[in-house]
Design an enzyme around this catalytic site. Structure first.
Site, PDB file in Angstrom:
ATOM      1  N   GLU A 249     -18.060 -42.449  44.591  1.00 15.51           N
ATOM      2  CA  GLU A 249     -16.618 -42.669  44.402  1.00 15.51           C
ATOM      3  C   GLU A 249     -16.443 -43.104  42.952  1.00 15.51           C
ATOM      4  OE1 GLU A 249     -13.760 -44.171  43.449  1.00 15.51           O
ATOM      5  OE2 GLU A 249     -13.324 -45.555  45.102  1.00 15.51           O
ATOM      6  N   CYS A 283      -9.242 -48.016  41.657  1.00 14.85           N
ATOM      7  CA  CYS A 283      -9.468 -46.585  41.490  1.00 14.85           C
ATOM      8  C   CYS A 283      -8.291 -45.755  41.955  1.00 14.85           C
ATOM      9  CB  CYS A 283     -10.701 -46.175  42.269  1.00 14.85           C
ATOM     10  SG  CYS A 283     -10.574 -46.589  44.003  1.00 14.85           S
TER      11      CYS A 283
END
Ligand code: TXE
Length: 478
Positions: A249, A283
């Site tokens: 990720e 994020c």
């Protein structure tokens, strides 16, 4: 002298055998909180060996018993929310209420993954042969390496550990060098829970030494990493030596689209809140805004008002704040560099725009920038700070085209009252997630997964759980 953290290997705390000591800072006060060892490859080998040895028996337990271990941990977390929150805030800099939320969410996540114990399912596949049964079994991969970032450090422990353990893997975790103290507290909470030794291991150290040893280890079956693209590339390269599976990720550059027909106060509220949460170090939060011309002025002034009202400072200081510092000087320099270069290319500062000097800590003023052209770096590089660059568009097609003009593909959002515009965005945005008329934040039962340079694989929900399993086909001829 600050306390030196101890690795946790095979159920015991291991004193570091010499080597470099890495200081851990309070980013609001620039004081040293503790030190950690830069754990060598030799100790990483011991941790992986312990995890490998423990995995055999761990995998043989009924899943429901493995889930019981997760529930014991979540119980312990709930008894210690305030203690955990304080440690997170001290070393990471998020506001205390958010740290409390992080700790509570972590417990919830452990329980959610524990619930999967009775739902890990294989398949029975129709055979072409008479008298044959074909089974697709779901089995653990073996030893998982969890390499963590610093932005939600305590929750990320659970995001790697819970799905790994319930599916029968064991784990070696390397926390970020910025935030190892919450991991050390996690280990302390394991005491007395009777989790078999070797099932959970923690090693502290730099990416260069400890992280590299772990991601390149031949006995690791899956490297699960959250962090930057550059580090993701290095981890993939190290894993490639052994053809080890990776789950990455790697952040994003989330676009938020606001159309003329949107509920503007709602859009402004949600985007401002998402962008200042954790000082913009998420994020999934909005990194660039595409607003339709008819509502551009209203959106710009609304966002400016909201960001001007954001109080920031030491989260454990005397005054109440909405936002703490950035994680470190490197993070601050990155934000400053992107804002300065946008301004030099013609972006206009509506509010903020510079470093805030509070004496100690790394703070950047909550910032709104207009006249941001699509070709500027600030529209392409991850800012990871409380900065909103705005670009005006004529219609949805233009907004989608510019949104997709990125090397990232994690999250995106759209604010509109039109169902067909919302659906068109969901169908045409090349991102793993689209939020419609709401803040940027994912759910534990969803599937947090990006495309392009945002990563490989994903986390959460059923699909995230199955990332931690391998399939094994059985062809049974009778
Ligand atoms: O990340 P790194 P950093 C982004 C964000 C941020 C930037 C830099 O834009 O400004 O990354 O942050 C370990 N082998 N995100 O420098 O380097 C390291 O020790 C193995 C987005 O902190 O990626 C740490 O544990 N491991 C993001 C972890 O990688 C290595 C969250 C993350 O560090 C290694 C954080 C190596 N060679 C930052 N090198 C998100 N996706 O949410 C480093 N590490």
């Amino acid at each position: 002298m600050p306390a030196l953290l101890l690795n946790y290997v095979d159920g015991v705390s291991l004193p570091a055998a010499g080597g470099e000591r890495i200081p851990v800072y309070n980013p609001a006060r620039d004081t040293v909180l503790s030190e950690m060892p830069d754990t060598s490859a030799e100790v990483v080998n011991r941790a992986v060996a312990a995890a490998k040895a423990a995995q055999k028996d761990w995998a043989k337990l009924p899943a429901i018993q493995r889930a019981a271990a997760l529930r014991k941990i979540s119980g312990k977390i709930r008894e210690n929310i305030d203690r955990i929150a304080r440690v997170i805030t001290e070393e990471q800099g998020k506001v205390y209420s958010l740290a409390q939320l992080e700790a509570a969410f972590t417990a919830e996540y452990m329980d959610y993954m524990a619930e999967w114990a009775r739902r890990i399912e294989g398949e029975v596949i129709t055979s072409d042969r008479a008298g044959e049964t074909v089974l697709l079994l779901r089995q653990p991969i073996g030893v998982v390496a969890g390499i963590l970032p610093w932005n939600f450090p305590f929750f990320l422990i659970a995001r790697k550990l819970a799905p790994a353990l319930v599916t029968g893997n064991t784990i070696v975790i390397k926390p970020s060098e910025e935030t190892p103290n919450n991991a050390s507290l996690f280990v302390e909470l394991l005491e007395g829970l009777d989790i078999p030794k070797g099932v959970i291991n923690f090693v502290y150290g730099s990416g260069r030494t400890t992280g590299a040893a772990l991601s390149g280890h031949p006995d690791v079956g899956l490297v699960s990493f959250t962090g930057s693209v550059a580090t993701g590339e290095r981890i993939m390269a190290a894993a490639a030596n052994n053809i080890t599976k990776v789950n990455l990720e790697l952040g994003g550059k989330a676009p938020a689209i606001i159309l003329d027909d949107a509920d503007i106060p709602k859009a402004v509220h949600n985007l401002a809140a998402s962008r200042t949460l954790n000082s913009g170090q998420l994020c999934n939060c909005p990194e660039r805004i595409y607003v339709q011309r008819g509502v551009a002025d209203q959106v710009v002034s609304g966002l400016a008002t909201a960001l001007q009202a954001t109080r920031y400072g030491d989260p454990l200081g005397d005054k109440e704040v909405d936002m703490g510092p950035l994680i470190n000087r490197a993070g601050l320099d990155k934000v400053r560099g992107l804002v300065d270069s946008a301004i030099s290319q013609g972006a206009e500062v509506v509010t903020g725009g510079k470093v805030a000097d509070l004496g100690t800590g790394s703070y950047f003023e909550p910032t709104v920038l207009t006249n941001c052209r699509q070709n500027m770096d600030i529209m392409h590089k991850e800012i990871f700070g409380p900065v909103i660059p705005i670009n005006v568009v004529n219609d949805l097609d233009e907004a989608i085209e510019r949104s997709n003009d990125t090397e990232f593909g994690l999250t995106s959002s759209i604010f509109t009252q039109s169902l067909s515009s919302a659906l068109k965005a969901c169908n045409e945005l090349k991102f793993g997630e689209t939020y419609v008329n709401r803040e940027h934040f994912e759910a534990m039962q969803g599937f947090h997964a990006g495309t392009k340079k945002s990563g490989i694989g994903g986390a959460d929900g059923k699909h995230g759980l199955y990332e931690y399993t391998m399939t094994h086909l059985a062809y049974i001829q009778t």
